[in-house]
Structure formats: structure tokens, C-alpha cells
Design a protein around this motif. Sequence first.
Motif, PDB file in Angstrom:
ATOM      1  N   ALA A  97      34.603  33.015  33.168  1.00 43.06           N
ATOM      2  CA  ALA A  97      33.329  33.745  33.094  1.00 43.06           C
ATOM      3  C   ALA A  97      32.914  34.712  35.013  1.00 43.06           C
ATOM      4  N   ARG A  98      33.679  34.242  35.800  1.00 43.22           N
ATOM      5  CA  ARG A  98      33.198  35.084  36.960  1.00 43.22           C
ATOM      6  C   ARG A  98      33.573  35.999  37.512  1.00 43.22           C
ATOM      7  N   ALA A  99      34.886  36.210  36.667  1.00 42.75           N
ATOM      8  CA  ALA A  99      36.409  37.250  36.422  1.00 42.75           C
ATOM      9  C   ALA A  99      35.519  38.309  35.876  1.00 42.75           C
ATOM     10  N   LYS A 100      34.854  38.314  34.551  1.00 47.31           N
ATOM     11  CA  LYS A 100      34.620  38.014  33.083  1.00 47.31           C
ATOM     12  C   LYS A 100      36.106  39.011  32.280  1.00 47.31           C
ATOM     13  N   THR A 101      36.748  37.835  31.940  1.00 49.88           N
ATOM     14  CA  THR A 101      38.143  38.212  31.246  1.00 49.88           C
ATOM     15  C   THR A 101      38.246  36.955  30.604  1.00 49.88           C
ATOM     16  N   SER A 126      31.575  36.494  47.530  1.00 52.62           N
ATOM     17  CA  SER A 126      31.067  37.540  47.108  1.00 52.62           C
ATOM     18  C   SER A 126      32.567  38.925  46.651  1.00 52.62           C
ATOM     19  N   ASP A 127      33.328  38.713  46.656  1.00 54.86           N
ATOM     20  CA  ASP A 127      34.528  38.790  46.349  1.00 54.86           C
ATOM     21  C   ASP A 127      35.662  38.718  45.460  1.00 54.86           C
ATOM     22  N   ALA A 128      34.715  37.109  44.676  1.00 60.24           N
ATOM     23  CA  ALA A 128      35.610  36.418  43.600  1.00 60.24           C
ATOM     24  C   ALA A 128      35.451  37.116  42.414  1.00 60.24           C
ATOM     25  N   GLU A 129      34.947  38.404  42.420  1.00 57.10           N
ATOM     26  CA  GLU A 129      35.416  38.876  40.974  1.00 57.10           C
ATOM     27  C   GLU A 129      36.110  39.255  40.854  1.00 57.10           C
TER      28      GLU A 129
END
Length: 252
Positions: A97-101, A126-129
Amino acid sequence: MRDILESVADGSLSPTEAEVQLAGYATTDAGRFDAARETRRGLPEAILADGKTPDETATLAVAAVETSGRALVTRASPAHAEAVADALPECDIDRDARAKTVVAYDSPFERPELDASVAIVTGGTSDAEAAGEAAVVLREMGASVERIEDVGVAHLGRVLDHLDTLREADVLVVAAGREGALPTVVAGLVDTPVIGLPVSTGYGHGGDGEAAILGMLQSCTVLSVVNVDAGFIAGSQAGLVARAVSDARNSE
């Protein structure tokens, strides 16, 4: 061609699979899926959900699984993820969900394995996505992935604490927002390829990733740079390097 046509006629090959063998892609109501990209380019084809409806995304995911055994969806909202899972009830679904994949696997599918490691480094949480998107792509390409989080240049000791791990990796993806200094610093400490991933985090003027990408492009240490938030591209480029390293190791 006759063998393909006969296979379609006897039901052992679907029209979609036949189209892929003949043209290299599958045509759907939502667009074309490039099923031959992994064979041709060494990269898994990704379905960009951003700008597509959930139904369009799911339609392409079904074509991907039917023709390649796997569907990789990027920039997926919860609605996109739900539509893909509903359309592929027999598949194993892996959602970040964080990476939106979202990745859907047919049961016999096996990921490749590369004898190479990639470290993914972030300046802050904040760079995790974007970094997560790169990590998913690398995993699907078969590389071993090491995550090093929250080591921004505001305290150089955080980077130096991981210096041994950074130097052991075969390639590095370094994600940073704000002024984008972290990839430049890291590239000055290692002898491995560094791919800078600028992220759209920051304040005011230049805070949309413009300052980060310009800083990386002007780096006085040698590194490559992808576009702002382009985690898929950074991961793919690192994966190609990792594959070359793996091939070289296994040819010795």
C-alpha cells in the motif's frame, strides 16, 4: 503459424495467447499489454494504474497473467487494488500500500533469481513511496534487495554507519527529496554504480522535486539520475545492472 491456429482451434491456446505469440502483445478493451517486453528487454511490463479506471487496470492485469503468469501494477489506489484482486480470484496477490503496487501471480509462476544485490537507500521516511516502487520492481526481476532507511545528510553519521553495507552492494538506488544531496554524498563513498532517485518532498520553491533532480544532475560525483518519483525506472535500471553482474558471475 499453422500450429498456433490449430492450437486455438482445439482450445489448447487462447486467442489472447495466440496474439502474443504472433504480435508480441495482447489487445484488450483497455489497451495493449506488451507481453514480450520481459523477453525482449529483460524487464517486467508494468501496468500504470494512474489515469486508468479500476476496471481498465483489472482488464490489463487479467491479460498480463494470462500471457506472462504475472501482473505488476504501479501507482495503484485502493480501488485499483481491489478491482485487480476481484478480477483474479485464483491468483496470489501481493500488495504494498505504501509503494502503491499490486502484483498478481498465477500459481505456477516463479520469479527469476539473480546473483546480485541492490541496496535501496532513502534520505527520510517521506521517500519510502518511490523507493518502495523501486524495491518491488527489483524483487520481480530477481535481485536481492537491502533497504537502508532514513540516512539523510542532516546527520552524516547515519550514512557512515551503513558504509560497509553500501560498499558490498552491486548497485545502489538512492532516493532523496529536498535538495537531493544524499545520492551525491553516497556516490563519493562507494565504487559501485549509484542511481539517484529524486523525490517530490520538500518546502516551497523547488520542493516538488525540482531542487532534488537539479542537485543530482549537477553532482560532482559520478551517478545516474532518473526523473522525479520514478521508482519504477530506477528499479528497472538497477535491475539491468544487477542482471549483467549476475550473468558475469555465472559465466566465470
